[in-house]
Design an enzyme around this catalytic site. Structure first.
Site, short mmCIF file in Angstrom:
data_model
loop_
_atom_site.label_atom_id
_atom_site.label_comp_id
_atom_site.label_asym_id
_atom_site.label_seq_id
_atom_site.Cartn_x
_atom_site.Cartn_y
_atom_site.Cartn_z
N ASP A 9 0.69 -1.06 -0.07
CA ASP A 9 -0.05 -0.30 -0.01
C ASP A 9 0.76 1.13 -0.02
O ASP A 9 2.07 1.01 0.29
CB ASP A 9 -0.60 -0.14 1.25
CG ASP A 9 -1.73 1.05 1.51
OD1 ASP A 9 -2.22 1.67 0.77
OD2 ASP A 9 -1.32 1.72 2.51
N ASP A 11 0.00 5.18 0.76
CA ASP A 11 -0.06 6.19 1.93
C ASP A 11 -0.04 5.43 3.25
O ASP A 11 -0.93 4.56 3.31
CB ASP A 11 -1.48 6.90 1.62
CG ASP A 11 -1.24 7.70 0.28
OD1 ASP A 11 -1.97 7.29 -0.64
OD2 ASP A 11 -0.72 8.86 0.55
N ASP A 171 -1.44 -0.57 5.93
CA ASP A 171 -1.51 0.40 7.22
C ASP A 171 -3.24 0.06 7.68
O ASP A 171 -3.51 0.50 8.83
CB ASP A 171 -1.12 1.67 7.19
CG ASP A 171 -1.93 2.53 6.34
OD1 ASP A 171 -2.37 3.63 6.92
OD2 ASP A 171 -2.08 2.15 5.15
O1 LIG Z 1 -5.50 8.12 -1.47
C1 LIG Z 1 -5.71 7.43 -0.39
O2 LIG Z 1 -6.91 7.42 0.24
C2 LIG Z 1 -4.83 6.46 0.32
O3 LIG Z 1 -4.75 5.51 -0.29
P1 LIG Z 1 -3.91 4.05 0.21
O4 LIG Z 1 -3.79 4.23 1.51
O5 LIG Z 1 -4.48 3.03 -0.57
O6 LIG Z 1 -2.53 4.48 -0.48
MG LIG Z 2 -2.73 3.29 3.34
#
Ligand SMILES: O=C(O)COP(=O)(O)O
Ligand SMILES: [Mg+2]
Length: 225
Positions: A9, A11, A171
């Site tokens: 993932d 972010d 996360d």
């Molecule tokens: O853009 C978002 O909402 C975050 O996305 P992600 O945690 O799946 O990388």
């Molecule tokens: Mg994330």
């Protein structure tokens, strides 16, 4: 025989993007007269893509948001965020060394994020990380996104791997759910933006730091499948 695939993932897992997400979100919403959000608010806003993050912010502030205004907000957010990349975003401690270890062991790496693909690719390019990944997919790459299994399965397929020899690292709820829905093993990390402790999402394993991410750990996890 395909190499094992480790899917990250973005972010809150691969990169700490919170400062830039908060700055870009506030750039947009304060133009509509909303009070700025804080880092703490982010845990309740991030994970479902930019559109959901903006909608949730307006809900948090008790303000209506028309479809027209949402489009305007999205443009303000994306233009500002894209223009500021890579900004203050930094890879989490130990993740570069962990990716080196996995690559040296012949593993394939990929990214599966609900961030817009263009923003994800631009950020990874800005951090000089693009060449490490066999596939980088965003919330708009396919007709579905996390936690729909197809987002992860398509990412693994694009990376040339097999679900039964893959591990998803994330996360938040969407990451653990997408892995479960795809029958892929999952590793949770506690330092991201989840609004609940990652342990409570019941991943197959939790690592506290990327120093724990080794080929041996992945092999053990895949062998348990
Ligand atoms: O853009 C978002 O909402 C975050 O996305 P992600 O945690 O799946 O990388
Ligand atoms: Mg994330």
């Amino acid at each position: 025989m395909s190499a094992p695939v480790v899917v990250f993932d973005l972010d809150g897992t691969l990169v700490d993007t919170a400062p830039d997400l908060v700055a870009s979100l506030n750039h947009a919403v304060t133009q509509a007269g909303l009070a700025p959000v804080t880092y703490h608010d982010l845990t309740h806003l991030v994970g479902h893509g930019a559109k959901a993050m903006i909608e949730r912010t307006f809900t948090l502030r008790g303000r209506p948001l028309s479809a027209h205004d949402l489009d305007w907000q999205m443009k303000e957010f994306v233009d500002f965020y894209h223009g500021s990349m890579p900004g203050e975003s930094i890879p989490y401690p130990g993740v570069i060394a962990a990716m080196d270890r996995l690559a040296e062991a012949g593993y394939t790496l990929a990214v599966c994020t609900n961030k817009l693909e263009m923003l994800a690719k631009s950020l990874l390019e800005g951090l000089a990380l693009t060449s490490r990944f066999a596939a980088i997919t965003g919330g708009d790459t396919f007709h579905v996104r996390k936690p729909d299994a197809e987002h992860l399965l398509s990412t693994i397929r694009l990376a040339g791997g097999a679900p039964e020899k893959s591990v998803m690292i994330g996360d938040s709820l969407n990451d653990i759910l997408v892995a479960r829905n795809a029958s892929v093993r999952s590793i949770g990390v506690p330092f991201g933006y989840s609004d609940v402790p990652v342990e409570s999402l019941a991943p197959d394993l939790v690592i506290r730091h990327f120093n724990e991410l080794t080929p041996e750990l992945i092999e053990r996890l895949i062998a348990q499948a």
